[in-house]
Every structure is written in C-alpha cells, then in structure tokens.
Scaffold this motif. Structure first.
Motif, PDB file in Angstrom:
ATOM      1  N   VAL A   1       0.869  -1.175   0.000  1.00  0.00           N
ATOM      2  CA  VAL A   1       0.000   0.000   0.000  1.00  0.00           C
ATOM      3  C   VAL A   1       0.912   1.232   0.000  1.00  0.00           C
ATOM      4  N   ILE A   2       0.805   2.053  -1.051  1.00  0.00           N
ATOM      5  CA  ILE A   2       1.753   3.172  -1.224  1.00  0.00           C
ATOM      6  C   ILE A   2       1.042   4.515  -1.226  1.00  0.00           C
ATOM      7  N   PRO A   3       1.093   5.256  -0.117  1.00  0.00           N
ATOM      8  CA  PRO A   3       0.624   6.644  -0.146  1.00  0.00           C
ATOM      9  C   PRO A   3       1.673   7.524  -0.840  1.00  0.00           C
TER      10      PRO A   3
ATOM     11  N   VAL B   1       5.350  13.296  -6.720  1.00  0.00           N
ATOM     12  CA  VAL B   1       5.651  12.341  -7.802  1.00  0.00           C
ATOM     13  C   VAL B   1       7.120  11.903  -7.721  1.00  0.00           C
ATOM     14  N   ALA B   2       7.339  10.592  -7.779  1.00  0.00           N
ATOM     15  CA  ALA B   2       8.701  10.032  -7.833  1.00  0.00           C
ATOM     16  C   ALA B   2       8.601   8.591  -8.312  1.00  0.00           C
ATOM     17  N   GLY B   3       9.748   8.006  -8.628  1.00  0.00           N
ATOM     18  CA  GLY B   3       9.846   6.578  -8.922  1.00  0.00           C
ATOM     19  C   GLY B   3       8.875   6.103  -9.981  1.00  0.00           C
ATOM     20  N   SER B   4       8.179   5.012  -9.656  1.00  0.00           N
ATOM     21  CA  SER B   4       7.329   4.368 -10.666  1.00  0.00           C
ATOM     22  C   SER B   4       6.147   5.258 -11.068  1.00  0.00           C
ATOM     23  N   LEU B   5       5.721   6.171 -10.195  1.00  0.00           N
ATOM     24  CA  LEU B   5       4.602   7.064 -10.552  1.00  0.00           C
ATOM     25  C   LEU B   5       5.033   8.025 -11.666  1.00  0.00           C
ATOM     26  N   ALA B   6       6.280   8.503 -11.600  1.00  0.00           N
ATOM     27  CA  ALA B   6       6.803   9.385 -12.653  1.00  0.00           C
ATOM     28  C   ALA B   6       6.862   8.621 -13.983  1.00  0.00           C
TER      29      ALA B   6
ATOM     30  N   LEU C   1      -1.922   0.583  -5.015  1.00  0.00           N
ATOM     31  CA  LEU C   1      -1.860  -0.804  -4.539  1.00  0.00           C
ATOM     32  C   LEU C   1      -0.998  -1.630  -5.480  1.00  0.00           C
ATOM     33  N   PHE C   2      -0.121  -2.442  -4.909  1.00  0.00           N
ATOM     34  CA  PHE C   2       0.702  -3.361  -5.696  1.00  0.00           C
ATOM     35  C   PHE C   2       0.542  -4.757  -5.121  1.00  0.00           C
ATOM     36  N   TYR C   3       0.537  -5.745  -6.022  1.00  0.00           N
ATOM     37  CA  TYR C   3       0.401  -7.153  -5.613  1.00  0.00           C
ATOM     38  C   TYR C   3       1.760  -7.636  -5.127  1.00  0.00           C
TER      39      TYR C   3
ATOM     40  N   GLY D   1       7.032  -9.694  -9.825  1.00  0.00           N
ATOM     41  CA  GLY D   1       7.681  -8.379  -9.745  1.00  0.00           C
ATOM     42  C   GLY D   1       6.775  -7.296  -9.199  1.00  0.00           C
ATOM     43  N   ASP D   2       5.896  -7.647  -8.264  1.00  0.00           N
ATOM     44  CA  ASP D   2       5.030  -6.672  -7.571  1.00  0.00           C
ATOM     45  C   ASP D   2       4.269  -5.754  -8.538  1.00  0.00           C
ATOM     46  N   PRO D   3       3.402  -6.286  -9.394  1.00  0.00           N
ATOM     47  CA  PRO D   3       2.682  -5.411 -10.333  1.00  0.00           C
ATOM     48  C   PRO D   3       1.639  -4.541  -9.636  1.00  0.00           C
TER      49      PRO D   3
ATOM     50  N   VAL E   1       7.961  11.842   0.755  1.00  0.00           N
ATOM     51  CA  VAL E   1       7.553  11.861  -0.666  1.00  0.00           C
ATOM     52  C   VAL E   1       6.535  10.761  -0.937  1.00  0.00           C
ATOM     53  N   ASP E   2       6.902   9.532  -0.569  1.00  0.00           N
ATOM     54  CA  ASP E   2       6.012   8.377  -0.700  1.00  0.00           C
ATOM     55  C   ASP E   2       6.530   7.290   0.232  1.00  0.00           C
ATOM     56  N   PHE E   3       5.738   6.269   0.467  1.00  0.00           N
ATOM     57  CA  PHE E   3       6.196   5.162   1.325  1.00  0.00           C
ATOM     58  C   PHE E   3       5.298   3.951   1.142  1.00  0.00           C
ATOM     59  N   LYS E   4       5.843   2.809   1.585  1.00  0.00           N
ATOM     60  CA  LYS E   4       5.147   1.535   1.411  1.00  0.00           C
ATOM     61  C   LYS E   4       4.696   0.983   2.766  1.00  0.00           C
ATOM     62  N   LEU E   5       3.436   0.617   2.833  1.00  0.00           N
ATOM     63  CA  LEU E   5       2.901   0.024   4.062  1.00  0.00           C
ATOM     64  C   LEU E   5       2.421  -1.391   3.771  1.00  0.00           C
TER      65      LEU E   5
ATOM     66  N   PRO F   1      14.008   4.231   5.947  1.00  0.00           N
ATOM     67  CA  PRO F   1      14.490   4.772   4.665  1.00  0.00           C
ATOM     68  C   PRO F   1      14.523   3.716   3.547  1.00  0.00           C
ATOM     69  N   ASP F   2      14.359   2.426   3.903  1.00  0.00           N
ATOM     70  CA  ASP F   2      14.216   1.394   2.862  1.00  0.00           C
ATOM     71  C   ASP F   2      12.842   1.469   2.206  1.00  0.00           C
ATOM     72  N   THR F   3      11.848   1.900   2.967  1.00  0.00           N
ATOM     73  CA  THR F   3      10.460   1.816   2.489  1.00  0.00           C
ATOM     74  C   THR F   3       9.805   3.187   2.291  1.00  0.00           C
ATOM     75  N   CYS F   4      10.553   4.251   2.608  1.00  0.00           N
ATOM     76  CA  CYS F   4      10.035   5.619   2.433  1.00  0.00           C
ATOM     77  C   CYS F   4      10.969   6.380   1.493  1.00  0.00           C
TER      78      CYS F   4
HETATM   79  N1  UDP Z   1       8.767   0.545  -1.998  1.00  0.00           N
HETATM   80  C1  UDP Z   1       9.178  -0.439  -1.103  1.00  0.00           C
HETATM   81  N2  UDP Z   1       9.255  -1.737  -1.534  1.00  0.00           N
HETATM   82  C2  UDP Z   1       8.947  -2.104  -2.795  1.00  0.00           C
HETATM   83  C3  UDP Z   1       8.531  -1.106  -3.705  1.00  0.00           C
HETATM   84  C4  UDP Z   1       8.453   0.210  -3.276  1.00  0.00           C
HETATM   85  O1  UDP Z   1       9.438  -0.153   0.056  1.00  0.00           O
HETATM   86  O2  UDP Z   1       9.023  -3.308  -3.115  1.00  0.00           O
HETATM   87  C5  UDP Z   1       8.652   1.945  -1.562  1.00  0.00           C
HETATM   88  C6  UDP Z   1       9.741   2.836  -2.152  1.00  0.00           C
HETATM   89  O3  UDP Z   1      10.822   2.949  -1.248  1.00  0.00           O
HETATM   90  C7  UDP Z   1       9.038   4.145  -2.307  1.00  0.00           C
HETATM   91  C8  UDP Z   1       7.558   3.777  -2.521  1.00  0.00           C
HETATM   92  O4  UDP Z   1       7.433   2.445  -2.047  1.00  0.00           O
HETATM   93  O5  UDP Z   1       9.126   4.892  -1.105  1.00  0.00           O
HETATM   94  C9  UDP Z   1       7.112   3.880  -3.965  1.00  0.00           C
HETATM   95  O6  UDP Z   1       7.951   3.124  -4.786  1.00  0.00           O
HETATM   96  P1  UDP Z   1       7.756   3.134  -6.375  1.00  0.00           P
HETATM   97  O7  UDP Z   1       6.426   2.556  -6.711  1.00  0.00           O
HETATM   98  O8  UDP Z   1       8.033   4.484  -6.902  1.00  0.00           O
HETATM   99  O9  UDP Z   1       8.807   2.077  -6.905  1.00  0.00           O
HETATM  100  P2  UDP Z   1      10.347   2.205  -7.278  1.00  0.00           P
HETATM  101  O10 UDP Z   1      10.578   3.492  -7.978  1.00  0.00           O
HETATM  102  O11 UDP Z   1      11.055   2.112  -5.974  1.00  0.00           O
HETATM  103  O12 UDP Z   1      10.544   1.009  -8.148  1.00  0.00           O
END
Ligand code: UDP
Length: 237
Positions: A91-93, A97-102, A120-122, A128-130, A174-178, A195-198
């Motif tokens: 679950v990503i709040p 904009v950064a990373g995969s959203l960009a 939401l990612f599986y 590969g967490d789609p 910026v964003d983070f994963k829960l 910092p691994d997940t945010c």
């Molecule tokens: N993230 C994570 N584990 C994952 C994927 C993403 O902790 O398996 C976190 C990542 O650190 C970031 C946020 O989720 O803070 C959004 O990641 P994004 O979808 O942009 O993916 P990325 O660019 O890291 O591939």
C-alpha cells in the motif's frame, strides 16, 4: 521472551518465532536489494537505523490510535511484534511524484500530488510486484472489500500523521510503502517504516536521504541513513 526458529528470511529482515505463538521477532539486516533483487549490496548500519526509526514511528502511530504490530524493542536490531497473517498488498501513499509514478504518468519527479493518493501493488516476487486495482484485490481475494476500504483509509491517516512529524525533522515524506496483516480477526499495520520503504527528501536542499541513493548509485548511502537516524532520535519532538 525466548527466540525460537527462523520462520522467514526476506531481503532485509529475518523473522523468528518465539515461545509465544502470537509473537515474532523481526531482525533487521544490513543487506539491501533493489529492482526485484537484481541489484544487491550492503548498507552498513542500516538494520539499526531501520529498527529504531520503525520503533519510533510505530510508537507515535499507536499513540494516535493506529493499530500496529509493534510490541517492543529487544535490541539494536530486534523488534518484538504481534504475529500477523500478512495481506499480500503493498500500500503506497504518495505526496510527491517520484519513482514508478513518474514513469507511469510522465509527470516530473517533484510535482506535488494533491490530494495525496494511495496505490496498490500485488506483493509477489515472481510477478515483480505489479500494480493492481481494487477490482484485482477482490478478484484475487487478497482482502475483502471492507478490509480494503479500511486499509486505504488507514494508509491516508498514517500519511497525515507521519508527514508533519517528519517535516519537523526537516524531512519531506515523498512516498512510502505500508503492509497490513490480520491477527485475531483484526487488521494491524505491520512490516517497517524506514528509509528502505520511504522516500525522504531534505526539506531545504531536496537531497535524497533514503534507499534511492543505493538504487540510483548516488553515493553517501550510509551517511543518508545515519542522518535520518540523527534527526529522528536526536532531541525534540
Ligand atoms: N517501496 C518499497 N518496496 C517495494 C517497492 C516500493 O518499500 O518493493 C517503496 C519505495 O521505497 C518508495 C515507494 O514504495 O518509497 C514507492 O515506490 P515506487 O512505486 O516508486 O517504486 P520504485 O521506484 O522504488 O521502483
């Protein structure tokens, strides 16, 4: 509390059972992976930072009424947690904009997301967490519609609590994963907040102070983790 056998070893953590079937120990490693484990490395001291930051934030969230799996800190790298049956959704709040959203939208990194959104990612290594929608969650029976409503609402609430707290430490969230999980018919926030997940940017310079330094080979990776530790554990609230 007695540590028993290893029940799971992930990329950054090991989970051990204990003499209490309802409790586990999370051990935080220095190992780091990125891009679905294609990139591997070590970030010295990372486990200590991630354990401490998670503990600090779980405690603050608990005080604000968020149910979390955190039960206590056992050592520099070990956290006692409620044993959860993890919901297989990341679950990503997102606030910026950064990373995969960009990549997915073509928007520039750094553009504000107003109001914040939840993606939401599986949670599936082989796939590969789609990214998935609410309908996929229902189709795959990852959570009931009622659970998903709760999870998304709670994710936005957690975001609203963490954003100002981190801002006071000079960090932009910026964003983070829960991850959430079930225990005794209730849902709890699980995993870690680190910092691994945010994504955390310095509020003045916008310097990246998170795992993107490792993912993108930006250098000064350890220093960034230590800086986050210093700001969160240093004096003041
Ligand atoms: N993230 C994570 N584990 C994952 C994927 C993403 O902790 O398996 C976190 C990542 O650190 C970031 C946020 O989720 O803070 C959004 O990641 P994004 O979808 O942009 O993916 P990325 O660019 O890291 O591939």
């Amino acid at each position: 509390m007695e540590k028993r056998q290893k029940i799971y070893e992930g990329k950054a953590k090991i989970v051990y059972s204990t003499d209490d079937p309802g409790k586990v120990i999370q051990y935080f490693k220095d190992d780091a992976t990125a891009f679905n484990a294609l990139k591997r490395g070590t970030i010295l001291g990372k486990g200590v930072v991630n354990n401490k930051m998670s503990a600090v934030l779980f405690e603050r969230l608990a005080k604000a009424g968020v149910p979390t799996h955190y039960l206590g800190t056992l050592s520099e790298r070990e956290m006692l947690c409620r044993r959860l049956d993890i919901v297989k959704i990341e679950v990503i709040p997102r606030n910026i904009v950064a990373g995969s959203l960009a990549k997915r939208t073509g928007l520039e990194e750094g553009v504000a997301v107003k109001p914040p959104i939840v993606e939401l990612f599986y949670k599936s290594d082989p796939l590969g967490d789609p990214m998935i929608t609410d309908e996929h969650v229902r189709m795959l029976k990852l959570a009931t519609p009622k659970e998903l409503v709760w999870i998304k609402r709670m994710a936005l609430r957690i975001n609203a609590l963490l954003r100002p707290l981190l801002k006071r430490k000079g960090l932009i969230l910026v964003d983070f994963k829960l991850e959430f999980g079930r225990a005794g018919g209730k849902l709890y926030l699980g995993d870690e907040i680190s910092p691994d997940t945010c994504r955390l940017w310095d509020a003045d310079t916008l310097e990246k102070l998170d795992k993107d330094r490792f993912r993108r080979d930006l250098g000064r990776v350890e220093e960034a983790y230590q800086e986050v530790y210093r700001r969160l554990v240093g004096s003041g609230s």
